[in-house]
Structure formats: C-alpha cells, structure tokens
Scaffold this active site. Structure first.
Site, PDB file in Angstrom:
ATOM      1  N   GLU A 179      -5.542  -5.112  10.290  1.00 50.32           N
ATOM      2  CA  GLU A 179      -4.542  -4.004  10.647  1.00 50.32           C
ATOM      3  C   GLU A 179      -4.787  -3.258  12.053  1.00 50.32           C
ATOM      4  O   GLU A 179      -5.522  -2.339  12.148  1.00 50.32           O
ATOM      5  CB  GLU A 179      -4.662  -2.941   9.569  1.00 50.32           C
ATOM      6  CG  GLU A 179      -4.249  -3.698   8.210  1.00 50.32           C
ATOM      7  CD  GLU A 179      -3.462  -2.613   7.241  1.00 50.32           C
ATOM      8  OE1 GLU A 179      -2.473  -2.738   6.767  1.00 50.32           O
ATOM      9  OE2 GLU A 179      -4.087  -1.617   7.156  1.00 50.32           O
ATOM     10  N   HIS A 235      -9.456   1.157   4.932  1.00 55.78           N
ATOM     11  CA  HIS A 235      -8.130   1.162   5.557  1.00 55.78           C
ATOM     12  C   HIS A 235      -8.346   2.294   6.722  1.00 55.78           C
ATOM     13  O   HIS A 235      -9.252   3.271   6.586  1.00 55.78           O
ATOM     14  CB  HIS A 235      -7.124   2.099   4.579  1.00 55.78           C
ATOM     15  CG  HIS A 235      -5.717   2.025   5.083  1.00 55.78           C
ATOM     16  ND1 HIS A 235      -5.378   2.986   5.943  1.00 55.78           N
ATOM     17  CD2 HIS A 235      -4.855   1.316   4.948  1.00 55.78           C
ATOM     18  CE1 HIS A 235      -4.102   2.533   6.369  1.00 55.78           C
ATOM     19  NE2 HIS A 235      -3.673   1.429   5.696  1.00 55.78           N
ATOM     20  N   ASN A 273       0.973  -0.987  -0.035  1.00 57.01           N
ATOM     21  CA  ASN A 273      -0.113  -0.034  -0.063  1.00 57.01           C
ATOM     22  C   ASN A 273       0.696   1.399   0.011  1.00 57.01           C
ATOM     23  O   ASN A 273       1.343   1.725   1.140  1.00 57.01           O
ATOM     24  CB  ASN A 273      -0.696  -0.138   1.338  1.00 57.01           C
ATOM     25  CG  ASN A 273      -1.743   1.169   1.213  1.00 57.01           C
ATOM     26  OD1 ASN A 273      -1.759   1.948   0.401  1.00 57.01           O
ATOM     27  ND2 ASN A 273      -2.099   1.518   2.505  1.00 57.01           N
ATOM     28  N   GLY A 282       2.269   2.124  10.788  1.00 59.33           N
ATOM     29  CA  GLY A 282       3.282   3.309  10.529  1.00 59.33           C
ATOM     30  C   GLY A 282       3.945   3.539  11.836  1.00 59.33           C
ATOM     31  O   GLY A 282       4.761   4.563  11.982  1.00 59.33           O
ATOM     32  N   SER A 306       3.367  -2.222  10.485  1.00 59.74           N
ATOM     33  CA  SER A 306       4.747  -2.311  10.364  1.00 59.74           C
ATOM     34  C   SER A 306       5.675  -3.547  10.154  1.00 59.74           C
ATOM     35  O   SER A 306       6.333  -4.110  10.693  1.00 59.74           O
ATOM     36  CB  SER A 306       5.008  -1.860  11.782  1.00 59.74           C
ATOM     37  OG  SER A 306       4.772  -0.474  12.098  1.00 59.74           O
ATOM     38  N   LYS A 323       0.132   4.364  -0.293  1.00 56.76           N
ATOM     39  CA  LYS A 323      -0.626   5.526   0.307  1.00 56.76           C
ATOM     40  C   LYS A 323      -0.309   6.838  -0.932  1.00 56.76           C
ATOM     41  O   LYS A 323      -0.204   6.466  -1.915  1.00 56.76           O
ATOM     42  CB  LYS A 323       0.029   5.885   1.733  1.00 56.76           C
ATOM     43  CG  LYS A 323       0.067   4.573   2.356  1.00 56.76           C
ATOM     44  CD  LYS A 323       0.474   5.014   3.909  1.00 56.76           C
ATOM     45  CE  LYS A 323       0.603   3.604   4.688  1.00 56.76           C
ATOM     46  NZ  LYS A 323       0.346   3.642   6.131  1.00 56.76           N
ATOM     47  N   GLU A 376      -6.715   4.866   7.716  1.00 57.47           N
ATOM     48  CA  GLU A 376      -6.387   6.289   7.541  1.00 57.47           C
ATOM     49  C   GLU A 376      -7.891   6.934   6.976  1.00 57.47           C
ATOM     50  O   GLU A 376      -8.133   8.131   7.052  1.00 57.47           O
ATOM     51  CB  GLU A 376      -5.308   6.342   6.487  1.00 57.47           C
ATOM     52  CG  GLU A 376      -3.896   6.068   7.318  1.00 57.47           C
ATOM     53  CD  GLU A 376      -2.886   5.880   6.565  1.00 57.47           C
ATOM     54  OE1 GLU A 376      -2.888   5.773   5.318  1.00 57.47           O
ATOM     55  OE2 GLU A 376      -1.800   5.190   7.237  1.00 57.47           O
TER      56      GLU A 376
HETATM   57  C1  PEP Z   1      -0.724   0.092   5.957  1.00 57.82           C
HETATM   58  O1  PEP Z   1      -0.765   1.426   5.749  1.00 57.82           O
HETATM   59  O2  PEP Z   1      -1.718  -0.612   5.701  1.00 57.82           O
HETATM   60  C2  PEP Z   1       0.348  -0.399   6.873  1.00 57.82           C
HETATM   61  C3  PEP Z   1       0.436  -1.474   7.291  1.00 57.82           C
HETATM   62  O3  PEP Z   1       1.477   0.357   7.298  1.00 57.82           O
HETATM   63  P1  PEP Z   1       2.969   0.253   7.604  1.00 57.82           P
HETATM   64  O4  PEP Z   1       3.185  -1.014   7.193  1.00 57.82           O
HETATM   65  O5  PEP Z   1       3.943   1.200   7.406  1.00 57.82           O
HETATM   66  O6  PEP Z   1       2.687   0.114   9.024  1.00 57.82           O
END
Ligand code: PEP
Length: 256
Positions: free
Chosen positions: A170, A98, A10, A176, A216, A12, A100
């Site tokens: 998630e 998601h 992803n 992040g 992460s 973003k 965000e």
């Molecule tokens: C994501 O944005 O779906 C995500 C898991 O980000 P990160 O791997 O940076 O934590």
C-alpha cells in the site's frame, strides 16, 4: 502458479453494528453464486462490529478480518484485543501494520512482526501492510523502505502454508488520495516483495502467498490492476464502504 484473488474491505472507523449487519446481508446477496475457488472476500469492520459481521456472513464465502490486534495472549493491556479474542469473535484475518496505524499510533516494524507471529500461532491470517510514503518515492528510497518493512515484518515467522499469510503493498501516497499506483508501479514493487519472501521464508511460500495492492482501488481500476502477474487482489478502503462498489471490485478481480 495460479493464486486465487483476494479482496479485503478495510472499513477503518466507519459503520455501527446495525450498518454492518445491513452491509453484510447485502454483500452476501451480491456474491451469491461465487465460490471460493474463484475469489476470496473479507470485510474488516471496527472491533465493535466483528461479531455482528461474522453472524451475518455465516454460510457465505465472505470472511471477517480485524483491523489490528495485540500480540499478548491475555494480560493487563487496557484497550487491547488478543488473537484468541479475534478468533472468538469469528475473524479469519487481521490487518497489521496499516500506514494509518504506523503514522498515528506509532506502530513499528518490530510490533508488526510480533503481531504477525501471534496471529499465526493462533491460526489467524495476518494481512501485513507495507509501503513507501510520497517522500520515500520522490527521494528514490521506495525499494529500500519496502525491503526493510518486508524483512522486519516477516522475520522469524514460522509459516509454511502460503494460504496462512497475506501481504498488502500500500503506497502511502495512494491511500485515500484518489491517486492509484499505475499497474506497472504496483507490479514492479510486488514482484520485488515476492522475491524477498522467497529469501526470507521460502520459494514455495513466495510462489503461493497472495500479495494485494491497496491505494484508491475502485471498480474502474481493479480489472487493469489484476492483469499484473504479482497483483493477487486488493485491500480496499473508501470503495469498500458501499455494497455495490465493493461487489463490483470483487467481480472485477475474477476476470484475471
Ligand atoms: C486502505 O485504507 O487500506 C486503503 C487502501 O484505502 P483507500 O482504498 O481508500 O485508498
């Protein structure tokens, strides 16, 4: 039952068209020799670079995913993009719900559910994201939140082929932040999600659906996460922006 791992990057709001093309060429090279029985791979560039990604990835095992979609087929919805438009741009998957989008753009369980239904109708594969916040976890409501998001997100979906749906667990506190869930934390929630899928959709759907972990994920932790029975791959944010690190995650996922 064995489920083929799936790794989705992803991106973003990162990468121009030129950067996307470069990345995709590099990833194609890095994944030469892998076949889709071993692993599924997808990248989710911004809308502006979807077609460029699809073009650069033609003939490879790597698919293209959108980061969002709107549920209507056409209409006066300024700024929105329909499932048909995503298919036309070369997408196979679309990420929906998601955290965000839930946090900054007021995405609700109901809108996520409408998006999932519209994608399935168009033959695209939804990657339904869900997960608890830190406050939820600390307040002991992880399972309640995950249950609500799973039930509402999957409500009434007409999908019988487990390959046509992906769920991504998630935990918001892990996205992040560099703070990955432990493999046991991921397993515990993902096994719970699988049980819910059996109730909401069907036992065969639950058995075959891929449930990804996101939060992460890095080359250093993918192997351990993939040892868990109900972790079928990863949705990767930050570490998916670099070809080498994303490729290492892809190869690490095959070790299972
Ligand atoms: C994501 O944005 O779906 C995500 C898991 O980000 P990160 O791997 O940076 O934590």
């Amino acid at each position: 039952m064995s489920r083929t791992p799936l790794i989705v990057g992803n991106w973003k709001m990162f990468k121009t068209i030129a950067e996307t093309t470069d990345f995709c060429r590099g990833l194609k090279e890095e994944t030469t020799g892998l076949d889709e029985k071993q692993v599924g791979v997808a990248v989710a560039p911004p809308f502006t670079a979807l077609s460029a990604a699809a073009q650069a990835l033609r003939g490879s095992l790597i698919s293209v995913a959108a980061q969002d979609v709107f549920w209507a087929e056409t209409g006066a919805y300024t700024g929105e993009v329909s499932p048909k438009m995503l298919a036309d741009a070369g997408c196979r998957f679309a990420i929906i719900g998601h955290s965000e989008r839930r946090q900054y753009f007021h995405e609700t369980d109901d809108s996520v559910n409408k998006k999932a239904a519209a994608l399935i109708k168009e033959g695209l594969i939804p990657i339904l994201c869900l997960g608890e916040t830190l406050a939820d976890r600390q307040g002991g409501s992880t399972f309640a939140v995950v249950e609500r998001e799973t039930r509402e997100g999957l409500k009434g979906l007409s999908v019988r082929d487990p390959g046509k749906l992906v769920v991504a667990y998630e935990p918001v506190w892990a996205i992040g932040t560099g703070q990955t869930a432990t493999p046991n934390q991921a397993q515990e929630v993902q096994a719970f999600i699988r049980k819910l899928v059996a109730e909401i959709l069907s036992p065969p759907m639950a058995q075959g659906v891929r449930i990804l972990y996101g939060g992460s994920v890095k080359p250093e932790n993918i192997v351990e996460l993939m040892t868990m029975n109900d972790v079928d791959g990863a949705l990767v944010g930050g570490a998916s922006l670099d070809v080498k690190s994303f490729s290492r995650i892809v190869s690490g996922s095959i070790s299972r």
